[in-house]
Structure formats: structure tokens, C-alpha cells
Design an enzyme around this catalytic site. Structure first.
Site, PDB file in Angstrom:
ATOM      1  N   ASP A 158       0.812  -1.228   0.000  1.00  0.00           N
ATOM      2  CA  ASP A 158       0.000   0.000   0.000  1.00  0.00           C
ATOM      3  C   ASP A 158       0.844   1.275   0.000  1.00  0.00           C
ATOM      4  OD1 ASP A 158      -2.253  -1.607   0.080  1.00  0.00           O
ATOM      5  OD2 ASP A 158      -2.332  -1.603   2.262  1.00  0.00           O
ATOM      6  N   LYS A 162       1.906   2.220  -5.151  1.00  0.00           N
ATOM      7  CA  LYS A 162       2.451   1.684  -6.409  1.00  0.00           C
ATOM      8  C   LYS A 162       1.522   1.963  -7.591  1.00  0.00           C
ATOM      9  CE  LYS A 162       2.445  -2.333  -4.387  1.00  0.00           C
ATOM     10  NZ  LYS A 162       2.096  -1.946  -3.005  1.00  0.00           N
ATOM     11  N   GLY A 163       0.203   1.814  -7.344  1.00  0.00           N
ATOM     12  CA  GLY A 163      -0.770   2.011  -8.421  1.00  0.00           C
ATOM     13  C   GLY A 163      -0.705   3.422  -8.966  1.00  0.00           C
ATOM     14  N   LYS A 164      -0.703   4.405  -8.068  1.00  0.00           N
ATOM     15  CA  LYS A 164      -0.669   5.804  -8.508  1.00  0.00           C
ATOM     16  C   LYS A 164       0.575   6.060  -9.363  1.00  0.00           C
ATOM     17  CE  LYS A 164       0.504  10.401  -7.389  1.00  0.00           C
ATOM     18  NZ  LYS A 164       0.441  11.658  -6.694  1.00  0.00           N
ATOM     19  N   GLY A 190      -4.553  -4.104  -3.882  1.00  0.00           N
ATOM     20  CA  GLY A 190      -5.540  -3.054  -4.149  1.00  0.00           C
ATOM     21  C   GLY A 190      -4.756  -1.819  -4.527  1.00  0.00           C
ATOM     22  N   HIS A 191      -4.723  -1.500  -5.802  1.00  0.00           N
ATOM     23  CA  HIS A 191      -3.911  -0.381  -6.289  1.00  0.00           C
ATOM     24  C   HIS A 191      -4.830   0.769  -6.691  1.00  0.00           C
ATOM     25  CE1 HIS A 191      -0.254  -3.170  -7.251  1.00  0.00           C
ATOM     26  NE2 HIS A 191      -0.670  -3.248  -6.004  1.00  0.00           N
ATOM     27  N   THR A 239      -5.852 -11.552   3.420  1.00  0.00           N
ATOM     28  CA  THR A 239      -6.988 -10.875   2.792  1.00  0.00           C
ATOM     29  C   THR A 239      -8.111 -11.881   2.486  1.00  0.00           C
ATOM     30  OG1 THR A 239      -6.024 -11.225   0.610  1.00  0.00           O
ATOM     31  CG2 THR A 239      -5.489  -9.141   1.703  1.00  0.00           C
ATOM     32  N   GLN A 259       1.995  -5.968  -3.269  1.00  0.00           N
ATOM     33  CA  GLN A 259       2.456  -6.094  -1.881  1.00  0.00           C
ATOM     34  C   GLN A 259       3.738  -5.272  -1.701  1.00  0.00           C
ATOM     35  OE1 GLN A 259       1.430  -9.471  -3.470  1.00  0.00           O
ATOM     36  NE2 GLN A 259      -0.456  -8.435  -2.977  1.00  0.00           N
ATOM     37  N   ARG A 263      -9.851  -2.627   6.005  1.00  0.00           N
ATOM     38  CA  ARG A 263      -9.350  -2.706   7.390  1.00  0.00           C
ATOM     39  C   ARG A 263      -8.484  -1.489   7.724  1.00  0.00           C
ATOM     40  NH1 ARG A 263      -6.265  -8.378   7.409  1.00  0.00           N
ATOM     41  NH2 ARG A 263      -5.733  -7.655   5.323  1.00  0.00           N
ATOM     42  N   ASP A 284       2.587  14.671   2.024  1.00  0.00           N
ATOM     43  CA  ASP A 284       1.616  15.657   2.508  1.00  0.00           C
ATOM     44  C   ASP A 284       0.978  15.258   3.833  1.00  0.00           C
ATOM     45  OD1 ASP A 284       0.599  13.680   0.509  1.00  0.00           O
ATOM     46  OD2 ASP A 284      -1.345  14.363   1.265  1.00  0.00           O
TER      47      ASP A 284
HETATM   48  P1  GDP Z   1      -0.717   0.451  -3.579  1.00  0.00           P
HETATM   49  O1  GDP Z   1      -1.328  -0.829  -3.142  1.00  0.00           O
HETATM   50  O2  GDP Z   1       0.754   0.483  -3.346  1.00  0.00           O
HETATM   51  O3  GDP Z   1      -1.070   0.833  -4.992  1.00  0.00           O
HETATM   52  O4  GDP Z   1      -1.335   1.594  -2.623  1.00  0.00           O
HETATM   53  P2  GDP Z   1      -2.876   1.734  -2.208  1.00  0.00           P
HETATM   54  O5  GDP Z   1      -3.643   2.237  -3.364  1.00  0.00           O
HETATM   55  O6  GDP Z   1      -3.370   0.496  -1.550  1.00  0.00           O
HETATM   56  O7  GDP Z   1      -2.756   2.794  -1.050  1.00  0.00           O
HETATM   57  C1  GDP Z   1      -2.254   4.066  -1.254  1.00  0.00           C
HETATM   58  C2  GDP Z   1      -3.336   5.082  -0.832  1.00  0.00           C
HETATM   59  O8  GDP Z   1      -2.753   6.354  -0.700  1.00  0.00           O
HETATM   60  C3  GDP Z   1      -4.449   5.239  -1.843  1.00  0.00           C
HETATM   61  O9  GDP Z   1      -5.642   5.536  -1.185  1.00  0.00           O
HETATM   62  C4  GDP Z   1      -3.970   6.411  -2.688  1.00  0.00           C
HETATM   63  O10 GDP Z   1      -5.042   7.122  -3.311  1.00  0.00           O
HETATM   64  C5  GDP Z   1      -3.316   7.266  -1.644  1.00  0.00           C
HETATM   65  N1  GDP Z   1      -2.168   8.083  -2.091  1.00  0.00           N
HETATM   66  C6  GDP Z   1      -1.222   7.784  -3.012  1.00  0.00           C
HETATM   67  N2  GDP Z   1      -0.280   8.732  -3.045  1.00  0.00           N
HETATM   68  C7  GDP Z   1      -0.631   9.649  -2.122  1.00  0.00           C
HETATM   69  C8  GDP Z   1      -0.022  10.876  -1.671  1.00  0.00           C
HETATM   70  O11 GDP Z   1       1.047  11.296  -2.092  1.00  0.00           O
HETATM   71  N3  GDP Z   1      -0.682  11.563  -0.686  1.00  0.00           N
HETATM   72  C9  GDP Z   1      -1.875  11.121  -0.158  1.00  0.00           C
HETATM   73  N4  GDP Z   1      -2.429  11.852   0.796  1.00  0.00           N
HETATM   74  N5  GDP Z   1      -2.452   9.977  -0.565  1.00  0.00           N
HETATM   75  C10 GDP Z   1      -1.831   9.250  -1.522  1.00  0.00           C
HETATM   76  P1  IMO Z   2      -0.883  -4.072  -2.343  1.00  0.00           P
HETATM   77  O1  IMO Z   2      -0.437  -4.620  -3.671  1.00  0.00           O
HETATM   78  C1  IMO Z   2      -0.908  -4.521   1.991  1.00  0.00           C
HETATM   79  C2  IMO Z   2      -0.980  -8.622   3.568  1.00  0.00           C
HETATM   80  C3  IMO Z   2      -2.236  -9.088   4.279  1.00  0.00           C
HETATM   81  C4  IMO Z   2      -1.642 -10.080   5.253  1.00  0.00           C
HETATM   82  C5  IMO Z   2      -0.533 -10.736   4.438  1.00  0.00           C
HETATM   83  C6  IMO Z   2      -0.924 -12.030   3.770  1.00  0.00           C
HETATM   84  O2  IMO Z   2      -2.180  -3.373  -2.403  1.00  0.00           O
HETATM   85  O3  IMO Z   2       0.208  -3.301  -1.698  1.00  0.00           O
HETATM   86  P2  IMO Z   2      -2.476 -12.720   1.723  1.00  0.00           P
HETATM   87  O4  IMO Z   2      -3.881 -12.357   1.387  1.00  0.00           O
HETATM   88  O5  IMO Z   2      -1.487 -12.317   0.684  1.00  0.00           O
HETATM   89  O6  IMO Z   2      -2.327 -14.135   2.126  1.00  0.00           O
HETATM   90  O7  IMO Z   2      -2.133 -11.855   3.047  1.00  0.00           O
HETATM   91  O8  IMO Z   2      -0.176  -9.784   3.448  1.00  0.00           O
HETATM   92  N1  IMO Z   2      -1.211  -8.096   2.199  1.00  0.00           N
HETATM   93  C7  IMO Z   2      -1.146  -6.803   1.877  1.00  0.00           C
HETATM   94  N2  IMO Z   2      -0.949  -5.713   2.643  1.00  0.00           N
HETATM   95  N3  IMO Z   2      -1.023  -4.401   0.657  1.00  0.00           N
HETATM   96  C8  IMO Z   2      -1.200  -5.484  -0.131  1.00  0.00           C
HETATM   97  O9  IMO Z   2      -1.173  -5.411  -1.480  1.00  0.00           O
HETATM   98  C9  IMO Z   2      -1.302  -6.751   0.479  1.00  0.00           C
HETATM   99  N4  IMO Z   2      -1.484  -8.011   0.018  1.00  0.00           N
HETATM  100  C10 IMO Z   2      -1.416  -8.812   1.078  1.00  0.00           C
HETATM  101  O10 IMO Z   2      -2.868  -8.025   4.939  1.00  0.00           O
HETATM  102  O11 IMO Z   2      -1.056  -9.418   6.324  1.00  0.00           O
HETATM  103 MG    MG Z   3      -2.857  -1.502  -1.885  1.00  0.00          MG
END
Ligand code: GDP
Ligand code: IMO
Ligand code: MG
Length: 432
Positions: A13, A16-18, A40-41, A129, A230, A309, A339
Site C-alpha cells: 500500500d 504503487k498504483g498511482k 488493491g492499487h 486478505t 504487496q 481494514r 503531505d
Molecule cells: P498500492 O497498493 O501500493 O497501490 O497503494 P494503495 O492504493 O493500496 O494505497 C495508497 C493510498 O494512498 C491510496 O488511497 C492512494 O489514493 C493514496 N495516495 C497515493 N499517493 C498519495 C499521496 O502522495 N498523498 C496522499 N495523501 N495519498 C496518496
Molecule cells: P498491495 O499490492 C498490503 C498482507 C495481508 C496479510 C498478508 C498475507 O495493495 O500493496 P495474503 O492475502 O497475501 O495471504 O495476506 O499480506 N497483504 C497486503 N498488505 N497491501 C497489499 O497489497 C497486500 N497483500 C497482502 O494483509 O497481512
Molecule cells: Mg494496496
């Protein structure tokens, strides 16, 4: 050409997606190499937020090809939902999405196995998850998995039923409460029906030998970006085992997850938050259980993109980041969510871990199972709203000092800083 890589350096999290979406205009092909619907990106542009699980984050650029590689595991039900949502929003994935024939399938009983195995762990649960990730990768390595390229073979249904029967025997051996044997609030039979409908729905997405396609594309001079899921600290070998996912999330996963040779790897973008989060159980040395942790969660909107969560929050962890930079060969750092720290008088940084009198510069094996104390260093906050800045020169000095400190500690340049969730809230510092 070489293949560039973008991956997470913390516990997922990171954003990476952004950043994949932001960098896509520089590339011809975006490819996912591991993970599955546990990811979840999030991407935001034109006031709309999109969350992708299995589809690469270059999908909103119709002229760019997106590949779900052989190292990814696919739940047809989730993928069908993602594709339907894209179509509702005007994107048409049949135009720019390809799937490796070798990618394995997550079947409904993988999700039930995930549920009963987690429930049986009780207090030591991983916090999965519950998308069936562990059981699907287990079947892959045990050599009785089902691949998406197999679905049209005459014996597919027979193999599916044999696997289902074997899974049900294991599931029943846990003597589970029938109430937990639900998937997405559905009884398993209804979910299985939906799963097959999903499989039919995605059948118009071309299946290819993606390793051949990618190597040919590199030879032709096409630019490819591999998008990780991840994060490094969730890697099955080097993460906080057993509180990890079931794939290799690090740069080496690109070689096996896409079929490209190690010498073909080019730049490696390591994405990290200016602080740190984790969702699920397991060690988190810099976790804050106080008001500051809550402040980070609220300001950073730290709630899971896949499960909703609340994420655990804490200060940036340099030992874990140093480890991640080493394992991945990071060439460029990407700092996200800067930020979120705008209002803090003090921004703390963990420089070392301590167990008794011993200090650790890296997350050594013994630090993962012991009560470790993070050694923190305090930095003056920048106390300025940075979300509207678009030029490096406009950024406050204290913020630039924070970046310089991290670059120095990690011996790697910060090439991109993100100042908000939106696509345009990004400063690319070094010419890409
Ligand atoms: P990923 O799994 O690595 O793609 O990341 P996620 O999408 O799960 O989580 C990143 C969260 O932070 C998302 O809700 C994005 O919209 C948000 N986000 C990304 N970059 C920034 C940033 O620079 N500032 C803020 N405030 N939010 C961000
Ligand atoms: P992105 O790509 C954050 C965590 C779960 C759990 C552990 C194992 O959005 O960054 P799994 O379902 O893979 O067996 O869960 O890994 N986990 C993540 N945490 N971002 C993710 O993906 C995750 N994918 C799995 O919360 O602790
Ligand atoms: Mg994510």
C-alpha cells in the site's frame, strides 16, 4: 531494451498504483508479475478514484499494453468484476489487456481453505486478505494447480472436480463452523456458479505466451515496466515470515513472474511512504499505538483498499528500507504521501533497532521474533501544506532536508515525490 521495475519497499500500500499510472506514458507495456486479488492499487484522476486488484495500473492509457504475467494468480470472479467496472467507466480492456496462459487460477475452494486455515491459527493468524492467495500458490508449487491456459482443454472439468474434492477433504478435517464457509457472503455453490460465469466473462481477453511476447517486445526496443504488488517486507523469503504473502514480491520475482533474464532488468523504482503502515498481523517495529499513530491514520486515510481494514501506522523505518533497497537493487526512490506529515511539528525516523544492548542496522533474522526497540531520531517538520506544489524549487527547505537525509541514509536518490492521491500531485525530480 531493459525492463524497468516498480515495487513496494515496505508492507504494501505504498502507492504503487498511482505511480505506475503516472509513469505509464513513458512506457509501451505495463506488466504485473506476482500477487493477485490481495492487491488493491488506487489511481485518482479527473476526480474519480479507481481501485485495481489484478489488472495492471497502466490500463487507463488505451494505447499502452497491459499484461497479467505468469507469476500472477487470477480469481476469474474478481477479474470479471474489475473488467465490468472498467467498461462502466469507458475503458475497454479487450483493446489493451493480455493474460499469460501460464497464470494460475484461484478456485472457490482456495478461498474456503484460506478461511479455515486462518481461523485455525487463532491469535497467531496472518491477517490474510482471504482471497485464496496462500492455497493457490501452494497448489502451484505442489504441481497440481490449474492454469488459465488450461480452461479449454477437454479434461479441465475433471481436474477442477478432483482438486475441489481434495480441498473439501482438507476443509472438512478442520471441522469448520458452517457459518464461516461463505465466500463474499455467498454459499460455496452459488459462488462457484458466479466463478464460472466470471470465467466465461473474461474469455474475450486474449491469452498469450507472455514471456515470448515480452522478450520479443524488448528486442524490438519497446519500453516495459513491471508493476509489483504487496511490498518487500511481505516477501515470502525476506519479509517478516510467517506474516507475509506467498510470492516473491522483490525484483527477482520479475524474472520468474514474467520470464525475463536477470541482465534484462533496468531501473528499479522503490516506492515508500514518508512514514510507514502495515495491515494484518506481524512485526512492525515503528508502530505507534498513540495519538500520533491515529493522526497518521486519519490524515493518511489509512484504510485498506481491498478489505477496508484500518492500517497500523508508525514512523519511517530506515533499517527495513535499507534492507529493501539492497534486496531489490533500487536505482530510484519514490516517496509517497509526504503531505500527510504537513501538520507535524516533529517527524521521527527509526535509524536502528535495539534488542538489549545489541543494535541492528538491518532487520536481521533474530529481530523478527524479538521485542525490538526502535531507535528514533527527530527531525523538524515543514509545517506547510505541500499538496499544491508542482515544482521542486517551491518545496519548503525542511521538507527537502528530510528527503536529503533519507537519500543519504539509503544511498539512493529520491527521483519522484508524491504530494497527494491525484495523478498530477506528483513531482518528477530527475528526468526519466
Ligand atoms: P498500492 O497498493 O501500493 O497501490 O497503494 P494503495 O492504493 O493500496 O494505497 C495508497 C493510498 O494512498 C491510496 O488511497 C492512494 O489514493 C493514496 N495516495 C497515493 N499517493 C498519495 C499521496 O502522495 N498523498 C496522499 N495523501 N495519498 C496518496
Ligand atoms: P498491495 O499490492 C498490503 C498482507 C495481508 C496479510 C498478508 C498475507 O495493495 O500493496 P495474503 O492475502 O497475501 O495471504 O495476506 O499480506 N497483504 C497486503 N498488505 N497491501 C497489499 O497489497 C497486500 N497483500 C497482502 O494483509 O497481512
Ligand atoms: Mg494496496
Amino acid at each position: 531494451m531493459k525492463i524497468d521495475v516498480l515495487l513496494g519497499l515496505q508492507w504494501g500500500d505504498e502507492g504503487k498504483g498511482k505511480i505506475t499510472d503516472v509513469l505509464t506514458p513513458e512506457y509501451d507495456i505495463i506488466a504485473r508479475f506476482q500477487g493477485g486479488p490481495n492487491a488493491g492499487h488506487t489511481l485518482e484522476f479527473n476526480g474519480i478514484k479507481h481501485v485495481l486488484h489484478t489488472i495492471p495500473s497502466g490500463i487507463f492509457h488505451p494505447e499502452k499494453i497491459n499484461i497479467i504475467g505468469n507469476g500472477v494468480i487470477i480469481d476469474p470472479c474478481t477479474l470479471a468484476k474489475e473488467i465490468k467496472k472498467l467498461r462502466e467507466r469507458g475503458a475497454e480492456p479487450t483493446v489493451n489487456l493480455l493474460i499469460s496462459k501460464r497464470a494460475h487460477l484461484i478456485v472457490p475452494t482456495h478461498r474456503l481453505l484460506d478461511t479455515v486455515q486462518e481461523a485455525a491459527k487463532g491469535a497467531s493468524k496472518i491477517g490474510s486478505t482471504l482471497k485464496g492467495i496462500g492455497p493457490a500458490y501452494t497448489d502451484k508449487t505442489a504441481r497440481h494447480g490449474l492454469r488459465i491456459g488450461d480452461v479449454n482443454s477437454p479434461d479441465f472439468m475433471q481436474k477442477f472436480n478432483v482438486q475441489k474434492e481434495q480441498h473439501m477433504k482438507i476443509i472438512q478435517s478442520f471441522n469448520p463452523d458452517p457459518e464461516i464457509l461463505k465466500i463474499e457472503n455467498m454459499d460455496p455453490d452459488s459462488y462457484e456458479k458466479e466463478w464460472f460465469e466470471g470465467l466465461r466473462y473474461i474469455s474475450d481477453i486474449p491469452l498469450i505466451d507472455s514471456e515470448i511476447f515480452l522478450n520479443k517486445s524488448l528486442k524490438e526496443g519497446k519500453k516495459v515496466l513491471a508493476e509489483g504488488a504487496q511490498g518487500t517486507m511481505l516477501d515470502v523469503d525476506f519479509g517478516t515470515y510467517p506474516f507475509v504473502t506467498s510470492s516473491n514480491t522483490i525484483a527477482s520475482g520479475v524474472c520468474s513472474g514474467l520470464g525475463v533474464a536477470p541482465q534484462k532488468i533496468g531501473r528499479v523504482f522503490g516506492v515508500f511512504k514518508a512514514y510507514c503502515t502495515r495491515v494484518g498481523s506481524g512485526p512492525f517495529p515503528t508502530e505507534l499505538h498513540d495519538h500520533t499513530g491515529e493522526q497518521l491514520r486519519i490524515k493518511g486515510n489509512e484504510f485498506g483498499s481491498t478489505t477496508g481494514r484500518p492500517r497500523r501506522c508508525g514512523w519511517i523505518d530506515l533499517p527495513a528500507l535499507k534492507f529493501a533497497v539492497m534486496l531489490n537493487g533500487v536505482t530510484d526512490l519514490v516517496m509517497m504521501k509526504s503531505d500527510v506529515l504537513d501538520d507535524f511539528d516533529t517527524v521521527s525516523v527509526c535509524t536502528h533497532y535495539k534488542i538489549g544492548d545489541a543494535q541492528f542496522e538491518f532487520p536481521a533474522f533474530e529481530t523478527l521474533n524479538s521485542d525490538i526497540e526502535p531507535i528514533l531520531e527527530n527531525h523538524k517538520g515543514w509545517k506547510t501544506c505541500i499538496c499544491n506544489f508542482r515544482e521542486w524549487n517551491e518545496l519548503p527547505e525542511q521538507f527537502k532536508n528530510y528527503i536529503a537525509y533519507i537519500e543519504n541514509a539509503l544511498e539512493t536518490p529520491v527521483s519522484v515525490v508524491s504530494l497527494g492521491p491525484n495523478r498530477d500531485q506528483t513531482i518528477v525530480r530527475k528526468s526519466l
